[in-house]
Design an enzyme around this catalytic site. Sequence first.
Site, mmCIF file in Angstrom:
data_model
loop_
_atom_site.group_PDB
_atom_site.id
_atom_site.type_symbol
_atom_site.label_atom_id
_atom_site.label_comp_id
_atom_site.label_asym_id
_atom_site.label_seq_id
_atom_site.Cartn_x
_atom_site.Cartn_y
_atom_site.Cartn_z
ATOM 1 N N GLU A 110 33.170 45.512 48.462
ATOM 2 C CA GLU A 110 34.099 46.319 49.262
ATOM 3 C C GLU A 110 35.365 46.632 48.465
ATOM 4 O OE1 GLU A 110 33.700 45.340 53.856
ATOM 5 O OE2 GLU A 110 34.038 43.495 52.703
ATOM 6 N N LYS A 157 34.806 50.109 60.582
ATOM 7 C CA LYS A 157 33.971 50.276 59.384
ATOM 8 C C LYS A 157 32.616 50.811 59.859
ATOM 9 C CE LYS A 157 35.704 46.319 56.662
ATOM 10 N NZ LYS A 157 35.278 45.049 56.005
#
Length: 293
Positions: free
Chosen positions: A22, A100
């Site tokens: 990420e 997300k």
Amino acid sequence: MADKIILKRMSFYGYHGALPEENKIGQRFIVDVELDTDLYAAGVSDNLERTVDYAEVYNLVGKIVEGPACVLIEAVAERISERLLKTFPQAASCRIRVTKPDPPIAGHYESVGVEIERKRSMAYLGLGSNISDREDFLKKALIALSEINSVRLDRCSSIYETDPYGPVGQDKFLNMAVQIETLLPPQALLEEIQRIEKSLMRKREIHWGPRTIDLDILLFNQCRINTEKLSLPHPEIPRRAFVLKPLSEIAPHVIVPGMNRSVIELWQSLNAEEGVRLWKKNNGEGRFGLFEN
């Protein structure tokens, strides 16, 4: 408040997350914002300056999401809410959702996200000192309060010299009350004022004993809280002349929750004027209206 500014499904690319991929590859984030604000003036005037500029909201949110990485999207949401409420004083509160849509974790789901609500709160604090240079400790505490990132010091009472409260023999106190606006929840505010007490050498060795500085949350909006660490409103308000006299100066008509009586009514019913004497009047001059520049 019924009026709202709403921006939905703003899309940005950032590097927030706890997983290495990420932080390295990044991902898309979806942000929804609701700002509670009175839109009447903007509606009747058709004037952009009387409302919140949507483009500015979008740009502020984008700078945070596309800026320095956070481990948690909870932190991203907190940064957004704090920035928006500081930038737009006409907004009373905000709701932030950070999503997300494609997180790199195994499983079947549509998305993951967090939603928070933050608002401006009004709180009243009591300050006291009876060790060493009492006035200097009050001044240092006020400076420290004004430097807390999510606190604005709005009003200060005069300073009163008061007789000690409780069974411990000790010197007279200087006491005052202040009104603040804060974005912090009650427990976080308590942690901040305890940090200030510690920095000013407050020692908790004797109950009701002498102290360099004492900071108490007296009222926080109309909240009623009773936990091991925090009770609101402060349970000793109706019995403490050194609290009620300065508080009645800056908030006479505020209703104390759970008692259904105003601060001035509680002060008048206490009848303890002899234990509280004006020591320095707040005349609006110098820092905080009490100290020379």
